[in-house]
Design a protein around this motif. Structure first.
Motif, PDB file in Angstrom:
ATOM      1  N   ALA A  22       0.798  -1.181  -0.014  1.00 57.97           N
ATOM      2  CA  ALA A  22       0.067  -0.037   0.007  1.00 57.97           C
ATOM      3  C   ALA A  22       0.863   1.212   0.067  1.00 57.97           C
ATOM      4  O   ALA A  22       0.521   2.193  -0.738  1.00 57.97           O
ATOM      5  CB  ALA A  22      -0.960  -0.008   1.237  1.00 57.97           C
ATOM      6  N   VAL A  23       1.954   1.390   0.951  1.00 56.36           N
ATOM      7  CA  VAL A  23       2.857   2.323   0.951  1.00 56.36           C
ATOM      8  C   VAL A  23       3.724   2.818  -0.409  1.00 56.36           C
ATOM      9  O   VAL A  23       3.680   3.632  -0.907  1.00 56.36           O
ATOM     10  CB  VAL A  23       3.716   2.236   2.033  1.00 56.36           C
ATOM     11  CG1 VAL A  23       4.793   3.546   1.913  1.00 56.36           C
ATOM     12  CG2 VAL A  23       2.983   2.341   3.099  1.00 56.36           C
ATOM     13  N   LYS A  24       4.098   1.563  -1.070  1.00 60.71           N
ATOM     14  CA  LYS A  24       4.730   1.819  -2.299  1.00 60.71           C
ATOM     15  C   LYS A  24       3.659   2.262  -3.403  1.00 60.71           C
ATOM     16  O   LYS A  24       4.303   3.297  -4.129  1.00 60.71           O
ATOM     17  CB  LYS A  24       5.052   0.212  -2.724  1.00 60.71           C
ATOM     18  CG  LYS A  24       6.362  -0.619  -2.104  1.00 60.71           C
ATOM     19  CD  LYS A  24       6.409  -1.756  -2.609  1.00 60.71           C
ATOM     20  CE  LYS A  24       7.852  -2.561  -2.120  1.00 60.71           C
ATOM     21  NZ  LYS A  24       8.781  -1.904  -3.070  1.00 60.71           N
ATOM     22  N   ILE A  25       2.520   1.842  -3.514  1.00 58.49           N
ATOM     23  CA  ILE A  25       1.759   2.421  -4.570  1.00 58.49           C
ATOM     24  C   ILE A  25       1.253   3.763  -4.265  1.00 58.49           C
ATOM     25  O   ILE A  25       1.144   4.551  -5.265  1.00 58.49           O
ATOM     26  CB  ILE A  25       0.432   1.494  -4.743  1.00 58.49           C
ATOM     27  CG1 ILE A  25       0.973   0.214  -5.305  1.00 58.49           C
ATOM     28  CG2 ILE A  25      -0.661   2.011  -5.673  1.00 58.49           C
ATOM     29  CD1 ILE A  25      -0.226  -0.809  -5.253  1.00 58.49           C
ATOM     30  N   GLY A  26       0.897   4.006  -2.867  1.00 60.61           N
ATOM     31  CA  GLY A  26       0.509   5.272  -2.530  1.00 60.61           C
ATOM     32  C   GLY A  26       1.447   6.167  -2.883  1.00 60.61           C
ATOM     33  O   GLY A  26       1.307   7.547  -3.359  1.00 60.61           O
ATOM     34  N   LEU A  27       2.823   6.055  -2.653  1.00 65.06           N
ATOM     35  CA  LEU A  27       3.750   7.381  -2.642  1.00 65.06           C
ATOM     36  C   LEU A  27       4.694   7.122  -4.047  1.00 65.06           C
ATOM     37  O   LEU A  27       4.938   8.092  -4.554  1.00 65.06           O
ATOM     38  CB  LEU A  27       4.909   6.833  -1.529  1.00 65.06           C
ATOM     39  CG  LEU A  27       4.675   7.169  -0.049  1.00 65.06           C
ATOM     40  CD1 LEU A  27       5.541   6.771   0.715  1.00 65.06           C
ATOM     41  CD2 LEU A  27       3.938   8.646   0.040  1.00 65.06           C
ATOM     42  N   GLY A  28       4.726   5.971  -4.503  1.00 62.05           N
ATOM     43  CA  GLY A  28       4.968   6.086  -6.228  1.00 62.05           C
ATOM     44  C   GLY A  28       6.356   6.655  -6.431  1.00 62.05           C
ATOM     45  O   GLY A  28       6.557   7.065  -7.252  1.00 62.05           O
ATOM     46  N   ARG A  29       7.401   6.132  -5.666  1.00 62.81           N
ATOM     47  CA  ARG A  29       8.610   6.684  -5.713  1.00 62.81           C
ATOM     48  C   ARG A  29       9.282   5.961  -6.775  1.00 62.81           C
ATOM     49  O   ARG A  29       9.430   4.751  -6.959  1.00 62.81           O
ATOM     50  CB  ARG A  29       9.531   6.814  -4.590  1.00 62.81           C
ATOM     51  CG  ARG A  29      10.740   7.595  -4.472  1.00 62.81           C
ATOM     52  CD  ARG A  29      11.614   7.387  -3.042  1.00 62.81           C
ATOM     53  NE  ARG A  29      12.429   8.438  -3.128  1.00 62.81           N
ATOM     54  CZ  ARG A  29      13.458   8.361  -1.950  1.00 62.81           C
ATOM     55  NH1 ARG A  29      13.271   7.652  -1.112  1.00 62.81           N
ATOM     56  NH2 ARG A  29      14.208   9.288  -1.965  1.00 62.81           N
ATOM     57  N   ASP A  69       7.350   2.047  -7.472  1.00 64.04           N
ATOM     58  CA  ASP A  69       6.972   1.305  -6.450  1.00 64.04           C
ATOM     59  C   ASP A  69       8.293   0.793  -5.669  1.00 64.04           C
ATOM     60  O   ASP A  69       8.322  -0.510  -5.409  1.00 64.04           O
ATOM     61  CB  ASP A  69       6.222  -0.057  -7.022  1.00 64.04           C
ATOM     62  CG  ASP A  69       6.940  -0.690  -8.055  1.00 64.04           C
ATOM     63  OD1 ASP A  69       8.155  -0.188  -8.539  1.00 64.04           O
ATOM     64  OD2 ASP A  69       6.575  -1.634  -8.516  1.00 64.04           O
ATOM     65  N   ILE A  70       9.174   1.767  -5.177  1.00 59.76           N
ATOM     66  CA  ILE A  70      10.383   0.957  -4.568  1.00 59.76           C
ATOM     67  C   ILE A  70      10.528   1.637  -3.295  1.00 59.76           C
ATOM     68  O   ILE A  70      11.547   1.107  -2.628  1.00 59.76           O
ATOM     69  CB  ILE A  70      11.544   1.527  -5.532  1.00 59.76           C
ATOM     70  CG1 ILE A  70      11.580   3.050  -5.570  1.00 59.76           C
ATOM     71  CG2 ILE A  70      11.618   0.658  -6.743  1.00 59.76           C
ATOM     72  CD1 ILE A  70      12.932   3.411  -4.937  1.00 59.76           C
ATOM     73  N   PHE A  71       9.633   2.225  -2.874  1.00 59.03           N
ATOM     74  CA  PHE A  71       9.592   2.880  -1.486  1.00 59.03           C
ATOM     75  C   PHE A  71       8.552   2.550  -0.376  1.00 59.03           C
ATOM     76  O   PHE A  71       7.095   2.795  -0.581  1.00 59.03           O
ATOM     77  CB  PHE A  71       9.453   4.474  -1.431  1.00 59.03           C
ATOM     78  CG  PHE A  71       9.869   5.219  -0.198  1.00 59.03           C
ATOM     79  CD1 PHE A  71      11.061   5.133   0.565  1.00 59.03           C
ATOM     80  CD2 PHE A  71       8.614   5.941   0.380  1.00 59.03           C
ATOM     81  CE1 PHE A  71      11.362   5.920   1.729  1.00 59.03           C
ATOM     82  CE2 PHE A  71       8.860   6.655   1.421  1.00 59.03           C
ATOM     83  CZ  PHE A  71      10.160   6.636   2.151  1.00 59.03           C
TER      84      PHE A  71
END
Length: 335
Positions: free
Chosen positions: A124-131, A150-152
């Motif tokens: 969820a955090v990967k997709i939400g922040l999209g770094r 999707d790396i963070f």
């Protein structure tokens, strides 16, 4: 069936002593709170493009894989210890053997719960922040957020913490727990540093991955009641399946018919009753005949037929024979 042999083997195994299930102690709560604060601090530092983002760029421009190329091939293999697929298979095989020996599904259920939490929270955090990763960065000094990446946090790092940390969490002795804790920490730290060396993750990605994995391990005692209920339900379903295993299965449903055909049990066939035998010794029935044929009666096999002993002897009587054992009469001579 194969499942029958598995259950039979489990029933023959000795019941191991009950293992102590970790509880959410005060120390664990304090560690959880501290790790959560560190997690939030890393996210805020990246969102605000603070000094941590500048450090990310310095490490990325240093290009460690060019500084020490001789270890590149070795670290390419080592980083596999953080991939979700291979590590999950290896750890699941070991925990499956433990479940077999200890008559419990808890090791496998703990692993499944931790991986579910890992995929849900980290994903969820990967997709939400999209770094975006270092190799796809577009502007020097930028945090590269909300750009479709999707790396963070680092999935390799978080997976290494959780997968190998499960072995320490499920250890049954304090000595084994200490050694496995050290081993899992070395593997998790090594995998995270390797991703930075290879240039696939920023340094902040790895820091957040370590925190994310540690949060899952620290939170597992909260899920122990759910794991226990799930295990009890699975064993109840197994017993129910065992109880129903002896029933006759329904026949296949023909096309166009919505109801299964349940086979009916045949009624018990009564043993045929034979007619009384006449006293003449012929062994035939006294019932009449129709058309020269015997009446329709069930035919009994030889083993079911009642032996009949005819009344009277089969040999004709001879009045001139003397009884057996008597001396023969001598003729009387005149004298």
């Amino acid at each position: 069936m194969r499942t029958d042999r598995i259950f039979a083997r489990l029933d023959r195994e000795l019941e191991p002593p009950k293992t102590e299930i970790p509880r959410m102690s005060r120390t664990r709560r304090a560690l959880f709170g501290t790790t959560l604060a560190f997690y939030v601090a890393i996210v805020v530092a990246v969102l605000t493009t603070s000094w941590l983002v500048a450090l990310d760029w310095k490490v990325m421009l240093f290009r460690p894989y060019e500084q020490w190329p001789e270890v590149h091939a070795t670290l390419d293999y080592f980083v596999v210890l953080g991939q979700r697929g291979p590590t999950a298979v290896m750890v699941a095989a070991w925990l499956g053997w433990r479940s077999w020996r200890q008559h419990t599904l808890r090791p496998l259920l703990v692993l499944a719960t931790s991986l579910l939490l890992l995929n849900t929270t980290v994903g969820a955090v990967k997709i939400g922040l999209g770094r975006l990763g270092p190799h796809y960065a577009t502007q020097i000094g930028s945090a590269e957020l909300f750009a479709g990446g999707d790396i963070f946090p680092s999935g390799h790092t978080a997976n290494a913490v959780v997968t190998w940390g499960i072995l320490s969490y499920l250890a049954t002795t304090p000595r084994a727990r200490r050694w496995l804790s050290v081993l899992s920490a070395v593997v998790a730290l090594g995998v995270g540093a390797t991703t930075v060396y290879l240039g696939t993750h920023w340094l902040s990605d790895v820091l957040l991955g370590w925190a994310a994995g540690l949060l899952i391990l620290l939170a597992l005692p909260w899920f122990e009641p759910l794991i226990a209920r799930t295990e009890a339900w699975i064993f109840a379903m197994r017993e129910l399946w065992r109880a129903r295993r002896g029933t006759v299965p329904a026949l296949p449903v023909p096309a166009g018919n919505g109801a299964a055909i349940v086979p009916q049990r045949r009624p018990a066939q009564k043993e045929p009753v034979r007619e009384p035998v006449s006293a003449g010794g012929s062994g035939r029935s006294t019932t009449g005949r129709s058309g020269g044929h015997l009446g329709a009666r069930p035919h009994a096999i030889r083993s079911e037929r009642t032996p009949v002993t005819p009344a009277g002897s089969r040999h004709p009587s001879h009045s001139d024979r003397a009884p057996r054992g008597a001396s023969p009469a001598r003729p009387v001579t005149g004298g």
